[in-house]
Write a protein that holds these residues in place. Sequence first.
Motif, PDB file in Angstrom:
ATOM      1  N   THR A  13     -14.289  22.216 -17.152  1.00  0.00           N
ATOM      2  CA  THR A  13     -13.349  23.021 -17.940  1.00  0.00           C
ATOM      3  C   THR A  13     -12.199  23.510 -17.070  1.00  0.00           C
ATOM      4  OG1 THR A  13     -15.118  23.689 -19.435  1.00  0.00           O
ATOM      5  CG2 THR A  13     -13.121  25.043 -19.430  1.00  0.00           C
ATOM      6  N   ASN A  14     -12.498  24.035 -15.892  1.00  0.00           N
ATOM      7  CA  ASN A  14     -11.453  24.505 -14.981  1.00  0.00           C
ATOM      8  C   ASN A  14     -10.628  23.331 -14.445  1.00  0.00           C
ATOM      9  OD1 ASN A  14     -10.102  26.662 -13.544  1.00  0.00           O
ATOM     10  ND2 ASN A  14     -10.989  25.738 -11.703  1.00  0.00           N
TER      11      ASN A  14
ATOM     12  N   PRO B  90      -3.493  18.262 -18.247  1.00  0.00           N
ATOM     13  CA  PRO B  90      -4.676  18.760 -18.956  1.00  0.00           C
ATOM     14  C   PRO B  90      -4.959  17.970 -20.241  1.00  0.00           C
ATOM     15  CG  PRO B  90      -3.406  20.607 -18.144  1.00  0.00           C
ATOM     16  CD  PRO B  90      -2.576  19.357 -17.892  1.00  0.00           C
ATOM     17  N   GLN B  91      -3.930  17.529 -20.917  1.00  0.00           N
ATOM     18  CA  GLN B  91      -4.125  16.760 -22.149  1.00  0.00           C
ATOM     19  C   GLN B  91      -4.751  15.390 -21.876  1.00  0.00           C
ATOM     20  OE1 GLN B  91      -1.045  18.136 -21.271  1.00  0.00           O
ATOM     21  NE2 GLN B  91      -1.414  19.972 -22.492  1.00  0.00           N
TER      22      GLN B  91
ATOM     23  N   LYS C 150      -8.070  22.410 -17.067  1.00  0.00           N
ATOM     24  CA  LYS C 150      -6.993  23.407 -17.161  1.00  0.00           C
ATOM     25  C   LYS C 150      -5.977  23.266 -16.038  1.00  0.00           C
ATOM     26  CE  LYS C 150      -9.738  27.018 -19.379  1.00  0.00           C
ATOM     27  NZ  LYS C 150     -10.360  28.336 -19.179  1.00  0.00           N
ATOM     28  N   THR C 151      -6.428  22.823 -14.867  1.00  0.00           N
ATOM     29  CA  THR C 151      -5.549  22.750 -13.696  1.00  0.00           C
ATOM     30  C   THR C 151      -5.154  21.313 -13.339  1.00  0.00           C
ATOM     31  OG1 THR C 151      -7.470  22.743 -12.213  1.00  0.00           O
ATOM     32  CG2 THR C 151      -6.488  24.897 -12.744  1.00  0.00           C
TER      33      THR C 151
END
Length: 186
Positions: free
Chosen positions: A120-121, A157-158, A124-125
């Motif tokens: 997840t992190n 991120p996408q 995001k990065t």
Amino acid sequence: QAQDKTNNQIEMPAIFSNNMVLQQKTMAPVWGKAAPALKVNVTATWGETADAVVDNEGKWITKIKTPASGGPYELKIKIGDSTIVYKNVLIGEVWICSGQSNMEMPLGGWPPRDTIWGGTNAIKTANFPNVRLFTVTRAYSTEPQFNCVGTWSECSPQAAGQFSATAFFFGRKLSKELNIPIGLIS
């Protein structure tokens, strides 16, 4: 996809598209299909050109010299009256990430039970514009294929969430350590 296509004389495999990465310091193959006997000219904004002639079966291949890592560049393919210009092309290290089934698990995992620790992190990065991702859609054939389904994209991120987790972490590490563009084909 290709830009500035002036007509439909040229057929190129999907591995050639905007945002692609070509292997550095090599003679990179470029190929396609067109009407027989037409002359092919491949021109790169890094200062190299290559030529070919379409054979009787409508196929052509040539190799263009690539520099050390860098970019972005453009790669122009001219055949007869048709021109395709690929934009935002990088030169760096290209890796094919394939093999065991664990290479298929995306960075976003297969929720709710199968997730990637830290995924997840990482998603995001995942802003790494010099890391480019290409996923070949699964297809089966007993014969070699001219084309596949897929598109190069900048790592974001996408894009990262659906890309191979193993390949993502490998590419991210290479990018940070080598500080050059990285192309990952999953």
